[in-house]
Scaffold this motif. Structure first.
Motif, PDB file in Angstrom:
ATOM      1  N   PHE A   6     -11.321   9.069  -2.799  1.00 44.36           N
ATOM      2  CA  PHE A   6     -10.314   9.070  -3.851  1.00 44.36           C
ATOM      3  C   PHE A   6      -8.934   8.761  -3.273  1.00 44.36           C
ATOM      4  O   PHE A   6      -8.181   7.952  -3.821  1.00 44.36           O
ATOM      5  CB  PHE A   6     -10.295  10.423  -4.568  1.00 44.36           C
ATOM      6  N   ALA A   7      -8.579   9.423  -2.171  1.00 45.88           N
ATOM      7  CA  ALA A   7      -7.269   9.205  -1.550  1.00 45.88           C
ATOM      8  C   ALA A   7      -7.106   7.751  -1.110  1.00 45.88           C
ATOM      9  O   ALA A   7      -6.039   7.156  -1.304  1.00 45.88           O
ATOM     10  CB  ALA A   7      -7.090  10.144  -0.367  1.00 45.88           C
ATOM     11  N   ARG A   8      -8.140   7.179  -0.548  1.00 52.18           N
ATOM     12  CA  ARG A   8      -8.074   5.762  -0.138  1.00 52.18           C
ATOM     13  C   ARG A   8      -7.888   4.845  -1.345  1.00 52.18           C
ATOM     14  O   ARG A   8      -7.103   3.897  -1.296  1.00 52.18           O
ATOM     15  CB  ARG A   8      -9.318   5.392   0.650  1.00 52.18           C
ATOM     16  N   ARG A   9      -8.609   5.114  -2.426  1.00 54.79           N
ATOM     17  CA  ARG A   9      -8.454   4.291  -3.639  1.00 54.79           C
ATOM     18  C   ARG A   9      -7.053   4.446  -4.224  1.00 54.79           C
ATOM     19  O   ARG A   9      -6.441   3.470  -4.660  1.00 54.79           O
ATOM     20  CB  ARG A   9      -9.500   4.678  -4.692  1.00 54.79           C
ATOM     21  N   LEU A  10      -6.534   5.669  -4.229  1.00 52.58           N
ATOM     22  CA  LEU A  10      -5.202   5.931  -4.770  1.00 52.58           C
ATOM     23  C   LEU A  10      -4.145   5.196  -3.948  1.00 52.58           C
ATOM     24  O   LEU A  10      -3.187   4.644  -4.500  1.00 52.58           O
ATOM     25  CB  LEU A  10      -4.937   7.441  -4.798  1.00 52.58           C
ATOM     26  N   MET A  62       0.843  -1.180   0.000  1.00 52.68           N
ATOM     27  CA  MET A  62       0.000   0.000   0.000  1.00 52.68           C
ATOM     28  C   MET A  62       0.890   1.245   0.000  1.00 52.68           C
ATOM     29  O   MET A  62       1.894   1.320   0.679  1.00 52.68           O
ATOM     30  CB  MET A  62      -0.903  -0.003   1.234  1.00 52.68           C
ATOM     31  N   ARG A  63       0.478   2.222  -0.775  1.00 51.02           N
ATOM     32  CA  ARG A  63       1.202   3.494  -0.859  1.00 51.02           C
ATOM     33  C   ARG A  63       0.968   4.325   0.392  1.00 51.02           C
ATOM     34  O   ARG A  63      -0.001   4.129   1.120  1.00 51.02           O
ATOM     35  CB  ARG A  63       0.698   4.271  -2.070  1.00 51.02           C
ATOM     36  N   LYS A  64       1.860   5.303   0.601  1.00 53.65           N
ATOM     37  CA  LYS A  64       1.719   6.220   1.728  1.00 53.65           C
ATOM     38  C   LYS A  64       1.307   7.593   1.219  1.00 53.65           C
ATOM     39  O   LYS A  64       1.744   8.022   0.157  1.00 53.65           O
ATOM     40  CB  LYS A  64       3.056   6.383   2.464  1.00 53.65           C
ATOM     41  N   ILE A  65       0.486   8.266   2.027  1.00 60.20           N
ATOM     42  CA  ILE A  65       0.203   9.677   1.795  1.00 60.20           C
ATOM     43  C   ILE A  65       1.082  10.465   2.750  1.00 60.20           C
ATOM     44  O   ILE A  65       1.064  10.235   3.964  1.00 60.20           O
ATOM     45  CB  ILE A  65      -1.283  10.014   1.993  1.00 60.20           C
ATOM     46  N   VAL A  66       1.877  11.377   2.168  1.00 61.64           N
ATOM     47  CA  VAL A  66       2.842  12.159   2.929  1.00 61.64           C
ATOM     48  C   VAL A  66       2.515  13.642   2.760  1.00 61.64           C
ATOM     49  O   VAL A  66       2.572  14.171   1.650  1.00 61.64           O
ATOM     50  CB  VAL A  66       4.282  11.876   2.452  1.00 61.64           C
ATOM     51  N   VAL A  67       2.168  14.286   3.866  1.00 61.37           N
ATOM     52  CA  VAL A  67       1.901  15.725   3.860  1.00 61.37           C
ATOM     53  C   VAL A  67       3.212  16.448   4.144  1.00 61.37           C
ATOM     54  O   VAL A  67       3.880  16.162   5.134  1.00 61.37           O
ATOM     55  CB  VAL A  67       0.835  16.104   4.911  1.00 61.37           C
ATOM     56  N   TYR A  68       3.579  17.384   3.269  1.00 61.43           N
ATOM     57  CA  TYR A  68       4.788  18.201   3.425  1.00 61.43           C
ATOM     58  C   TYR A  68       4.345  19.653   3.505  1.00 61.43           C
ATOM     59  O   TYR A  68       3.688  20.153   2.586  1.00 61.43           O
ATOM     60  CB  TYR A  68       5.711  17.989   2.222  1.00 61.43           C
ATOM     61  N   GLU A  69       4.681  20.302   4.614  1.00 56.75           N
ATOM     62  CA  GLU A  69       4.259  21.688   4.788  1.00 56.75           C
ATOM     63  C   GLU A  69       5.388  22.545   5.327  1.00 56.75           C
ATOM     64  O   GLU A  69       6.194  22.087   6.144  1.00 56.75           O
ATOM     65  CB  GLU A  69       3.072  21.786   5.750  1.00 56.75           C
ATOM     66  N   LEU A  70       5.402  23.791   4.900  1.00 53.93           N
ATOM     67  CA  LEU A  70       6.293  24.816   5.417  1.00 53.93           C
ATOM     68  C   LEU A  70       5.484  25.644   6.407  1.00 53.93           C
ATOM     69  O   LEU A  70       4.423  26.171   6.047  1.00 53.93           O
ATOM     70  CB  LEU A  70       6.795  25.709   4.277  1.00 53.93           C
ATOM     71  N   LEU A  71       5.968  25.744   7.643  1.00 50.69           N
ATOM     72  CA  LEU A  71       5.229  26.416   8.702  1.00 50.69           C
ATOM     73  C   LEU A  71       6.098  27.447   9.407  1.00 50.69           C
ATOM     74  O   LEU A  71       7.319  27.300   9.473  1.00 50.69           O
ATOM     75  CB  LEU A  71       4.775  25.426   9.776  1.00 50.69           C
ATOM     76  N   SER A  72       5.447  28.428  10.018  1.00 49.24           N
ATOM     77  CA  SER A  72       6.129  29.294  10.975  1.00 49.24           C
ATOM     78  C   SER A  72       6.115  28.569  12.320  1.00 49.24           C
ATOM     79  O   SER A  72       5.403  27.579  12.500  1.00 49.24           O
ATOM     80  CB  SER A  72       5.400  30.633  11.090  1.00 49.24           C
ATOM     81  N   LEU A  73       6.869  29.053  13.266  1.00 49.47           N
ATOM     82  CA  LEU A  73       6.927  28.427  14.579  1.00 49.47           C
ATOM     83  C   LEU A  73       5.558  28.396  15.250  1.00 49.47           C
ATOM     84  O   LEU A  73       5.248  27.467  15.996  1.00 49.47           O
ATOM     85  CB  LEU A  73       7.941  29.157  15.470  1.00 49.47           C
ATOM     86  N   ASP A  74       4.695  29.362  14.960  1.00 40.62           N
ATOM     87  CA  ASP A  74       3.353  29.374  15.530  1.00 40.62           C
ATOM     88  C   ASP A  74       2.335  28.650  14.647  1.00 40.62           C
ATOM     89  O   ASP A  74       1.127  28.790  14.844  1.00 40.62           O
ATOM     90  CB  ASP A  74       2.897  30.795  15.877  1.00 40.62           C
ATOM     91  N   GLY A  75       2.801  27.856  13.691  1.00 42.07           N
ATOM     92  CA  GLY A  75       1.927  26.967  12.930  1.00 42.07           C
ATOM     93  C   GLY A  75       1.290  27.529  11.686  1.00 42.07           C
ATOM     94  O   GLY A  75       0.499  26.847  11.037  1.00 42.07           O
ATOM     95  N   ASP A  95       5.276   9.693  -6.694  1.00 44.47           N
ATOM     96  CA  ASP A  95       4.929   9.686  -8.113  1.00 44.47           C
ATOM     97  C   ASP A  95       3.535  10.262  -8.364  1.00 44.47           C
ATOM     98  O   ASP A  95       2.993  10.154  -9.459  1.00 44.47           O
ATOM     99  CB  ASP A  95       5.068   8.288  -8.719  1.00 44.47           C
ATOM    100  N   ALA A  96       2.963  10.867  -7.329  1.00 42.53           N
ATOM    101  CA  ALA A  96       1.660  11.519  -7.453  1.00 42.53           C
ATOM    102  C   ALA A  96       1.540  12.570  -6.352  1.00 42.53           C
ATOM    103  O   ALA A  96       2.143  12.427  -5.288  1.00 42.53           O
ATOM    104  CB  ALA A  96       0.536  10.500  -7.307  1.00 42.53           C
ATOM    105  N   VAL A  97       0.771  13.619  -6.629  1.00 43.57           N
ATOM    106  CA  VAL A  97       0.465  14.622  -5.612  1.00 43.57           C
ATOM    107  C   VAL A  97      -1.022  14.948  -5.671  1.00 43.57           C
ATOM    108  O   VAL A  97      -1.657  14.854  -6.718  1.00 43.57           O
ATOM    109  CB  VAL A  97       1.291  15.925  -5.759  1.00 43.57           C
ATOM    110  N   ILE A  98      -1.544  15.308  -4.511  1.00 42.52           N
ATOM    111  CA  ILE A  98      -2.909  15.803  -4.411  1.00 42.52           C
ATOM    112  C   ILE A  98      -2.799  17.273  -4.022  1.00 42.52           C
ATOM    113  O   ILE A  98      -2.125  17.612  -3.053  1.00 42.52           O
ATOM    114  CB  ILE A  98      -3.731  15.024  -3.363  1.00 42.52           C
ATOM    115  N   LEU A  99      -3.461  18.121  -4.800  1.00 42.27           N
ATOM    116  CA  LEU A  99      -3.430  19.562  -4.564  1.00 42.27           C
ATOM    117  C   LEU A  99      -4.845  20.091  -4.382  1.00 42.27           C
ATOM    118  O   LEU A  99      -5.792  19.563  -4.968  1.00 42.27           O
ATOM    119  CB  LEU A  99      -2.805  20.295  -5.753  1.00 42.27           C
ATOM    120  N   GLY A 100      -4.960  21.158  -3.622  1.00 41.92           N
ATOM    121  CA  GLY A 100      -6.212  21.898  -3.554  1.00 41.92           C
ATOM    122  C   GLY A 100      -6.325  22.803  -4.765  1.00 41.92           C
ATOM    123  O   GLY A 100      -5.343  23.062  -5.469  1.00 41.92           O
TER     124      GLY A 100
END
Length: 177
Positions: A99-103, A1-14, A41-46
């Protein structure tokens, strides 16, 4: 099963909104990002991120991300057709969580969620995210959308952390289930 990995750039206060206004960059952060995207090999974007990125990244020479994001399969959470064309982009078919679960069940590499705060929040709240990778700037911004606002209680396990030469924290978490 593939993993969904959230990558975010944050300030110290979130704050995750408009990181270009408070973020610096250095070689350690480049290496961190390169290692991350090498597994995806795939990304989900808003929709908002897609619209901003579709006008910027196709002409960008900022590596390694430009080559990655221009070539990777992009799935956009949107209820309306995309206004801008961008190679390998399509709208999410149906409900984002389903969709994310199927992917995840399909063969392939990791699935990234980059910059899309509402998508990251929805996937975290639905418990379909496997890893949360944060780059935390040594700055308190004070206002703006925060990544973790409104989420239910989540148990995380730190799997890696380091500090870049410019003082940014690079922290990777796995979600405990």
């Amino acid at each position: 099963m593939r993993k969904i990995v959230v990558y975010e750039l944050l300030s110290l206060d979130g704050v995750a909104e408009n990181p270009e206004e408070f973020f610096g960059w250095d070689d350690a952060m480049d290496a961190n990002l390169a290692a991350l995207i090498a597994t995806q090999d795939a990304v989900i974007l808003g929709r908002r991120s897609y619209d901003e990125w579709a006008s910027y990244w196709p002409g960008s020479e900022i590596e390694p991300f430009a080559t990655f994001i221009n070539g990777v399969a992009k799935y956009v959470a949107s209820s309306t057709p995309l206004d801008r064309e961008w190679a390998t982009a399509s709208t999410v078919d149906g409900d984002l969580i389903d969709f994310a679960r199927r992917l995840k069940d399909q063969p392939g590499g990791d699935i990234g969620v980059h910059a899309s705060i509402s998508v990251a929040q929805a996937l975290l709240a639905a418990d379909v995210v496997d890893e949360l990778r944060l780059v935390v700037a040594p700055r308190i911004v004070g206002s703006g959308r925060r990544l973790l606002d409104g989420l239910p209680s989540l148990r995380l396990r730190a799997v890696r952390s380091s500090t870049s030469p410019s003082g940014h924290l690079l922290v990777d978490y796995r979600l405990n289930r």
